[in-house]
Design an enzyme around this catalytic site. Structure first.
Site, PDB file in Angstrom:
ATOM      1  N   GLY A  12      40.818  27.793  37.690  1.00  0.00           N
ATOM      2  CA  GLY A  12      40.251  28.777  36.822  1.00  0.00           C
ATOM      3  C   GLY A  12      40.863  28.830  35.632  1.00  0.00           C
ATOM      4  O   GLY A  12      41.288  29.921  34.844  1.00  0.00           O
ATOM      5  N   ASP A  63      34.171  24.505  42.864  1.00  0.00           N
ATOM      6  CA  ASP A  63      33.755  25.678  43.344  1.00  0.00           C
ATOM      7  C   ASP A  63      34.908  25.916  44.561  1.00  0.00           C
ATOM      8  O   ASP A  63      35.122  25.238  45.341  1.00  0.00           O
ATOM      9  CB  ASP A  63      32.386  25.681  44.070  1.00  0.00           C
ATOM     10  CG  ASP A  63      32.246  27.143  44.857  1.00  0.00           C
ATOM     11  OD1 ASP A  63      33.370  27.981  44.880  1.00  0.00           O
ATOM     12  OD2 ASP A  63      30.995  27.439  45.111  1.00  0.00           O
ATOM     13  N   SER A 142      46.639  41.294  42.510  1.00  0.00           N
ATOM     14  CA  SER A 142      46.371  42.241  41.724  1.00  0.00           C
ATOM     15  C   SER A 142      47.173  43.494  41.957  1.00  0.00           C
ATOM     16  O   SER A 142      47.183  43.642  43.309  1.00  0.00           O
ATOM     17  CB  SER A 142      44.890  42.500  41.505  1.00  0.00           C
ATOM     18  OG  SER A 142      44.705  43.801  40.897  1.00  0.00           O
ATOM     19  N   TYR A 155      37.141  43.278  46.171  1.00  0.00           N
ATOM     20  CA  TYR A 155      38.171  42.753  45.745  1.00  0.00           C
ATOM     21  C   TYR A 155      39.291  43.308  46.020  1.00  0.00           C
ATOM     22  O   TYR A 155      40.437  42.354  46.160  1.00  0.00           O
ATOM     23  CB  TYR A 155      38.002  43.274  44.007  1.00  0.00           C
ATOM     24  CG  TYR A 155      38.888  42.675  43.260  1.00  0.00           C
ATOM     25  CD1 TYR A 155      38.652  41.344  42.523  1.00  0.00           C
ATOM     26  CD2 TYR A 155      39.767  43.494  42.775  1.00  0.00           C
ATOM     27  CE1 TYR A 155      39.546  41.038  41.583  1.00  0.00           C
ATOM     28  CE2 TYR A 155      40.772  42.873  41.752  1.00  0.00           C
ATOM     29  CZ  TYR A 155      40.578  41.820  41.123  1.00  0.00           C
ATOM     30  OH  TYR A 155      41.592  41.435  40.187  1.00  0.00           O
ATOM     31  N   ALA A 157      40.420  44.257  48.777  1.00  0.00           N
ATOM     32  CA  ALA A 157      40.822  43.532  50.401  1.00  0.00           C
ATOM     33  C   ALA A 157      41.174  42.171  49.890  1.00  0.00           C
ATOM     34  O   ALA A 157      42.154  41.696  50.597  1.00  0.00           O
ATOM     35  CB  ALA A 157      39.703  43.791  51.140  1.00  0.00           C
ATOM     36  N   LYS A 159      42.458  40.682  47.361  1.00  0.00           N
ATOM     37  CA  LYS A 159      43.690  40.701  46.639  1.00  0.00           C
ATOM     38  C   LYS A 159      44.911  41.273  47.688  1.00  0.00           C
ATOM     39  O   LYS A 159      45.857  40.533  47.403  1.00  0.00           O
ATOM     40  CB  LYS A 159      43.659  41.369  45.396  1.00  0.00           C
ATOM     41  CG  LYS A 159      42.948  40.866  44.400  1.00  0.00           C
ATOM     42  CD  LYS A 159      43.152  39.587  43.907  1.00  0.00           C
ATOM     43  CE  LYS A 159      42.392  38.912  42.887  1.00  0.00           C
ATOM     44  NZ  LYS A 159      42.789  37.608  42.264  1.00  0.00           N
ATOM     45  N   ILE A 188      44.496  43.254  32.290  1.00  0.00           N
ATOM     46  CA  ILE A 188      44.794  42.158  31.429  1.00  0.00           C
ATOM     47  C   ILE A 188      43.664  42.040  30.431  1.00  0.00           C
ATOM     48  O   ILE A 188      42.552  42.134  31.045  1.00  0.00           O
ATOM     49  CB  ILE A 188      45.074  40.855  31.888  1.00  0.00           C
ATOM     50  CG1 ILE A 188      46.383  40.957  32.968  1.00  0.00           C
ATOM     51  CG2 ILE A 188      45.513  39.631  31.157  1.00  0.00           C
ATOM     52  CD1 ILE A 188      47.740  41.425  32.218  1.00  0.00           C
TER      53      ILE A 188
END
Length: 249
Positions: A12, A63, A142, A155, A157, A159, A188
């Site tokens: 990413g 991906d 996170s 999300y 779960a 992280k 951020i």
């Protein structure tokens, strides 16, 4: 320079935290392979910035949820640089919704990218690190994986899973000289936030929690990632470092 002669993969890397991490690693001396999903032009721009620093850089569409695509990225990095020393698992996504309305697709896709994607890259680099008895893995999680967040069950779960995964991999690879750590950002200011219609509301809610009363920047996280990727952090493993301005307190 902390990373002179090292070679890194950053997932990413075409935007936000990934871009900042790629540039920071290069600034500290590393060659960088960065992956992207949709932002090819931005990824190529990061490559050019790194090359202007005198480092080598490549970018690849990937991906991260697809095991074979990840394998191709690792092989291409080996061919370009000769070895891999650092892995920064950063790429991720969110697809929000309350649990009683969330679709199976929403759940599965977030898990596949945010959790399986990290496994895929670790699976293809761990044998290299184990064989050379050296490696640094930095996983981006996170604070919402530590505390949960309304409307983000998938999300949060995923992280949280990264945190457990980080600790387990640290135990498995520690005997081979491999450090595995995680960074947990709070809010951020990435492109996603800047482009959000709810940007002002999101910032206001976060600022009520952030002790330092400033919105975090990608560079704030990148400097910690570079430190954990260096031998300055040689006796740190299995840790989760919050980079949130005190938002979690």
């Amino acid at each position: 320079m902390l990373l002179e002669g090292k070679n890194a993969i950053v997932t990413g890397g075409s935007q936000g935290i990934g871009t900042a991490a790629s540039l920071e690693l290069a600034k500290e001396g590393a060659n960088v392979c960065l992956t992207y999903r949709r932002h090819a032009d931005e990824a190529q721009d990061v490559v050019q910035q790194i090359e202007r620093m005198g480092r080598k850089a490549i970018c690849m569409a990937c991906d991260i949820a697809v095991f074979t695509e990840v394998e191709s990225v690792v092989q291409a990095t080996l061919e370009a640089f000769g070895r891999v020393d650092i892995l920064v698992n950063n790429a991720g996504m969110n697809w929000d919704g309350v649990c009683w309305k969330m679709s199976e697709e929403q759940w599965d896709r977030v898990m596949d990218v945010n959790l399986k994607g990290y496994f895929n890259f670790t699976r293809h680099t761990a044998p290299l690190f184990k064989g050379q008895k050296y490696g640094k893995i930095v996983n981006v999680t996170s604070i919402n994986g530590m505390r949960g967040k309304f409307g983000q069950t998938n999300y949060s779960a995923s992280k949280a899973g990264i945190i457990g995964y980080t600790k387990a991999v640290a135990k498995e690879l520690g005997a081979f000289g491999v450090n595995v750590n995680a960074v947990a950002p709070g809010l951020i200011e990435t492109a996603m936030l800047k482009e959000s219609e709810a940007r002002d509301k999101i910032i206001d809610l976060a600022m009520a929690e952030i002790v330092l009363k400033r919105v975090g920047q990608p560079e704030d996280l990148a400097s910690v990632i570079a430190f954990l990727a260096s031998d300055k952090a040689r006796h740190i493993t299995g840790e989760v470092i919050k980079v949130d301005g005190g938002q979690y307190i």
